[in-house]
Design a protein around this motif. Structure first.
Motif, mmCIF file in Angstrom:
data_model
loop_
_atom_site.group_PDB
_atom_site.id
_atom_site.type_symbol
_atom_site.label_atom_id
_atom_site.label_comp_id
_atom_site.label_asym_id
_atom_site.label_seq_id
_atom_site.Cartn_x
_atom_site.Cartn_y
_atom_site.Cartn_z
ATOM 1 N N ASP A 170 0.846 -1.195 0.000
ATOM 2 C CA ASP A 170 0.000 0.000 0.000
ATOM 3 C C ASP A 170 0.882 1.247 0.000
ATOM 4 O OD1 ASP A 170 0.890 0.361 2.622
ATOM 5 O OD2 ASP A 170 -1.012 -0.211 3.535
ATOM 6 N N GLU A 171 0.263 2.411 0.133
ATOM 7 C CA GLU A 171 0.984 3.680 0.073
ATOM 8 C C GLU A 171 2.050 3.808 1.158
ATOM 9 O OE1 GLU A 171 -2.530 3.644 0.465
ATOM 10 O OE2 GLU A 171 -2.778 3.530 -1.705
ATOM 11 N N GLU A 172 1.836 3.160 2.303
ATOM 12 C CA GLU A 172 2.802 3.220 3.408
ATOM 13 C C GLU A 172 3.861 2.121 3.315
ATOM 14 O OE1 GLU A 172 -0.706 3.385 4.341
ATOM 15 O OE2 GLU A 172 -0.459 5.542 4.061
ATOM 16 N N GLY A 173 3.809 1.318 2.265
ATOM 17 C CA GLY A 173 4.799 0.257 2.097
ATOM 18 C C GLY A 173 4.450 -1.048 2.787
ATOM 19 N N ARG A 174 3.244 -1.133 3.347
ATOM 20 C CA ARG A 174 2.816 -2.385 3.985
ATOM 21 C C ARG A 174 2.407 -3.390 2.920
ATOM 22 N NH1 ARG A 174 -0.729 1.054 7.993
ATOM 23 N NH2 ARG A 174 -1.698 1.398 5.983
ATOM 24 N N VAL A 175 2.779 -4.639 3.151
ATOM 25 C CA VAL A 175 2.447 -5.705 2.202
ATOM 26 C C VAL A 175 0.955 -5.995 2.286
ATOM 27 C CG1 VAL A 175 2.840 -8.126 1.606
ATOM 28 C CG2 VAL A 175 4.747 -6.712 2.385
ATOM 29 N N VAL A 176 0.286 -5.928 1.137
ATOM 30 C CA VAL A 176 -1.144 -6.238 1.076
ATOM 31 C C VAL A 176 -1.400 -7.547 0.328
ATOM 32 C CG1 VAL A 176 -1.948 -3.868 1.329
ATOM 33 C CG2 VAL A 176 -1.503 -4.773 -0.956
ATOM 34 N N GLU A 177 -0.401 -7.994 -0.437
ATOM 35 C CA GLU A 177 -0.496 -9.304 -1.093
ATOM 36 C C GLU A 177 0.900 -9.885 -1.190
ATOM 37 O OE1 GLU A 177 -2.454 -11.448 -5.003
ATOM 38 O OE2 GLU A 177 -1.817 -9.365 -5.186
ATOM 39 N N ALA A 178 1.008 -11.171 -0.860
ATOM 40 C CA ALA A 178 2.300 -11.849 -0.908
ATOM 41 C C ALA A 178 2.121 -13.238 -1.503
ATOM 42 C CB ALA A 178 2.906 -11.943 0.487
ATOM 43 N N PHE A 179 3.236 -13.817 -1.897
ATOM 44 C CA PHE A 179 3.248 -15.166 -2.453
ATOM 45 C C PHE A 179 4.295 -15.961 -1.696
ATOM 46 C CE2 PHE A 179 5.040 -18.027 -5.886
ATOM 47 C CZ PHE A 179 3.999 -18.935 -5.851
ATOM 48 N N THR A 180 3.885 -17.101 -1.125
ATOM 49 C CA THR A 180 4.788 -17.984 -0.398
ATOM 50 C C THR A 180 4.782 -19.336 -1.098
ATOM 51 O OG1 THR A 180 4.237 -16.848 1.668
ATOM 52 C CG2 THR A 180 5.347 -18.979 1.859
ATOM 53 N N PRO A 181 5.752 -19.577 -1.971
ATOM 54 C CA PRO A 181 5.797 -20.881 -2.645
ATOM 55 C C PRO A 181 5.960 -22.008 -1.633
ATOM 56 C CG PRO A 181 7.299 -19.311 -3.678
ATOM 57 C CD PRO A 181 6.832 -18.696 -2.403
ATOM 58 N N ASP A 182 5.407 -23.158 -1.960
ATOM 59 C CA ASP A 182 5.416 -24.290 -1.031
ATOM 60 C C ASP A 182 6.816 -24.833 -0.755
ATOM 61 O OD1 ASP A 182 2.570 -24.356 -0.760
ATOM 62 O OD2 ASP A 182 2.479 -25.271 -2.744
ATOM 63 N N PHE A 183 7.619 -24.952 -1.788
ATOM 64 C CA PHE A 183 8.947 -25.551 -1.636
ATOM 65 C C PHE A 183 10.004 -24.704 -2.328
ATOM 66 C CE2 PHE A 183 6.010 -29.102 -1.408
ATOM 67 C CZ PHE A 183 6.497 -29.840 -0.348
ATOM 68 N N PHE A 184 11.214 -24.778 -1.781
ATOM 69 C CA PHE A 184 12.392 -24.263 -2.467
ATOM 70 C C PHE A 184 13.342 -25.435 -2.617
ATOM 71 C CE2 PHE A 184 16.711 -22.313 -2.336
ATOM 72 C CZ PHE A 184 16.647 -21.729 -3.599
ATOM 73 N N LEU A 185 13.831 -25.661 -3.832
ATOM 74 C CA LEU A 185 14.796 -26.719 -4.105
ATOM 75 C C LEU A 185 16.154 -26.037 -4.320
ATOM 76 C CD1 LEU A 185 12.661 -28.796 -6.661
ATOM 77 C CD2 LEU A 185 12.566 -28.788 -4.157
ATOM 78 N N PRO A 186 16.974 -25.959 -3.267
ATOM 79 C CA PRO A 186 18.204 -25.166 -3.343
ATOM 80 C C PRO A 186 19.197 -25.657 -4.396
ATOM 81 C CG PRO A 186 18.074 -26.326 -1.238
ATOM 82 C CD PRO A 186 16.776 -26.547 -1.941
ATOM 83 N N GLU A 187 19.310 -26.958 -4.598
ATOM 84 C CA GLU A 187 20.269 -27.469 -5.585
ATOM 85 C C GLU A 187 19.850 -27.105 -7.012
ATOM 86 O OE1 GLU A 187 20.545 -31.614 -4.634
ATOM 87 O OE2 GLU A 187 21.686 -31.225 -2.801
ATOM 88 N N GLN A 188 18.551 -26.961 -7.233
ATOM 89 C CA GLN A 188 18.037 -26.578 -8.543
ATOM 90 C C GLN A 188 17.754 -25.085 -8.632
ATOM 91 O OE1 GLN A 188 16.828 -29.181 -6.730
ATOM 92 N NE2 GLN A 188 17.685 -30.824 -7.950
ATOM 93 N N ASP A 189 17.803 -24.408 -7.494
ATOM 94 C CA ASP A 189 17.531 -22.974 -7.408
ATOM 95 C C ASP A 189 16.165 -22.634 -8.024
ATOM 96 O OD1 ASP A 189 18.049 -20.327 -6.677
ATOM 97 O OD2 ASP A 189 18.945 -19.860 -8.622
ATOM 98 N N ILE A 190 15.145 -23.361 -7.564
ATOM 99 C CA ILE A 190 13.791 -23.149 -8.082
ATOM 100 C C ILE A 190 12.781 -23.315 -6.952
ATOM 101 C CG2 ILE A 190 13.446 -25.570 -8.767
ATOM 102 C CD1 ILE A 190 11.923 -24.472 -11.241
ATOM 103 N N TYR A 191 11.717 -22.513 -7.033
ATOM 104 C CA TYR A 191 10.596 -22.636 -6.105
ATOM 105 C C TYR A 191 9.521 -23.484 -6.768
ATOM 106 C CZ TYR A 191 12.621 -19.108 -3.102
ATOM 107 O OH TYR A 191 13.450 -18.434 -2.256
#
Length: 119
Positions: free
Chosen positions: A47-68
């Motif tokens: 929003d105008e004050e910089g507060r997050v109003v929508e976010a995305f949290t992927p279920d998994f992160f695969l660090p060796e493949q560097d992909i969510y």
């Protein structure tokens, strides 16, 4: 798999939001693929004050493949909202890879390996 609801826990104590995520973790474990469960949330809108109003949290992160990896077994016709979030994510974070793993992907994997991953 049952519909996405309830809490599902694996042997390590990780609690998943649905059975599809639990099955995905088991598959990743089986193939020796290192994963992290919901390690990051990415702001999509503020929003105008910089507060997050929508976010995305992927279920998994695969660090060796560097992909969510985002997992869903919702019917294809019902994943419009997830696809919209992933589009926004890709626009805002073009250098970060994300893959939506859908019911169809689970069905294909099951057919290929003779597994009943989706019910």
């Amino acid at each position: 798999m049952r519909p996405e609801s309830g809490d599902f826990q694996d042997d390590s104590g990780t609690v998943f939001a649905n059975e599809a995520e639990l099955e995905c973790a088991r598959l990743l474990d089986y193939y020796g693929i290192q994963w992290e469960y919901e390690p990051h949330s990415f702001p999509l809108e503020t929003d105008e004050e910089g507060r997050v109003v929508e976010a995305f949290t992927p279920d998994f992160f695969l660090p060796e493949q560097d992909i969510y990896l985002e997992v869903t077994v919702m019917k294809q016709s019902l994943i419009t909202r997830k696809n919209r979030k992933i589009r926004k994510f890709r626009e805002r974070y073009p250098d970060i890879k994300v893959k939506l793993f859908t019911r169809r992907d689970f069905e294909r994997l099951g057919q290929k390996y003779g597994l009943n991953l989706v019910t």
